[in-house]
Design an enzyme around this catalytic site. Structure first.
Site, PDB file in Angstrom:
ATOM      1  N   ILE A 128       0.900  -1.153   0.000  1.00 52.25           N
ATOM      2  CA  ILE A 128       0.000   0.000   0.000  1.00 52.25           C
ATOM      3  C   ILE A 128       0.940   1.204   0.000  1.00 52.25           C
ATOM      4  CG2 ILE A 128      -1.727   1.315   1.280  1.00 52.25           C
ATOM      5  CD1 ILE A 128      -2.892  -1.296   2.276  1.00 52.25           C
ATOM      6  N   PRO A 129       1.048   1.882  -1.134  1.00 48.91           N
ATOM      7  CA  PRO A 129       2.157   2.816  -1.386  1.00 48.91           C
ATOM      8  C   PRO A 129       2.075   4.159  -0.662  1.00 48.91           C
ATOM      9  CG  PRO A 129       0.670   2.819  -3.248  1.00 48.91           C
ATOM     10  CD  PRO A 129       0.156   1.773  -2.293  1.00 48.91           C
ATOM     11  N   CYS A 130       2.273   4.138   0.640  1.00 48.37           N
ATOM     12  CA  CYS A 130       2.266   5.376   1.415  1.00 48.37           C
ATOM     13  C   CYS A 130       3.473   6.255   1.077  1.00 48.37           C
ATOM     14  CB  CYS A 130       2.191   5.082   2.905  1.00 48.37           C
ATOM     15  SG  CYS A 130       3.435   3.953   3.507  1.00 48.37           S
ATOM     16  N   HIS A 131       4.495   5.679   0.439  1.00 46.37           N
ATOM     17  CA  HIS A 131       5.658   6.470   0.041  1.00 46.37           C
ATOM     18  C   HIS A 131       5.308   7.469  -1.066  1.00 46.37           C
ATOM     19  CE1 HIS A 131       5.647   2.868  -2.556  1.00 46.37           C
ATOM     20  NE2 HIS A 131       6.142   3.665  -3.501  1.00 46.37           N
TER      21      HIS A 131
END
Length: 165
Positions: A128-131
């Site tokens: 889950i690409p929180c970056h």
């Protein structure tokens, strides 16, 4: 409850992958903020189909292949609010970024800080690409794994910094 754990050796350092019988419980950079948060029970280092699938997808991701992480079964984690934010994060395309403020506006949430709190507690690093979430002026802020990892991931994805507020 019994959890299955493996250490995945990424170019950014070790990731702790943890699953149970219902799916992947988390993917954390070893030592990151909220590391293995929410696990209560026995954790054993053993193989599990969810861990094997996650490792294969991460191999493809780090080899710069297009990867669809939505095929992973993620175990139920987080509050309803956190899940709402994490669902939004899952829709941010590779190579794109958004701000905490944009997420708050899109989800009709009064506080970008509340969004930041949910983003920071995401237990599924990279998956889950929180970056892909930046500060209001497009600055690197708030990555539980460390800003050096966030910058590396964005460069790896050839992200164009979207400075829309």
């Amino acid at each position: 409850m019994t959890y299955y754990k493996m250490i995945y050796h990424s170019p950014l350092g070790p990731l702790s992958l943890v699953a149970d019988e219902s799916g992947l419980r988390g993917a954390w950079f070893v030592g990151q903020k909220y590391f293995e948060n929410g696990l209560s029970g026995q954790v054993i280092e053993a193989s599990n189909p969810f861990l094997e699938q996650t490792a294969q997808l991460l191999d493809a991701y780090f080899a710069s292949q297009d990867v669809d992480f939505s095929s992973l079964t993620l175990a139920d984690a987080g509050t309803d609010f956190q899940k709402r934010v994490w669902s939004y994060l899952s829709q941010i395309p590779k190579g794109k970024t958004v701000t905490y403020g944009r997420i708050a506006r899109d989800l009709d949430i009064a506080s970008a800080q509340a969004v930041g709190g949910a983003v920071g507690r995401n237990p599924f690093s990279i998956i889950i690409p929180c970056h892909r979430v930046l500060g209001s002026q497009g600055q690197m802020t708030g990555y539980a794994g460390g800003l050096d990892k966030k910058l590396w991931l964005l460069n790896h994805e050839a992200a164009k910094i979207d400075r829309k507020k």
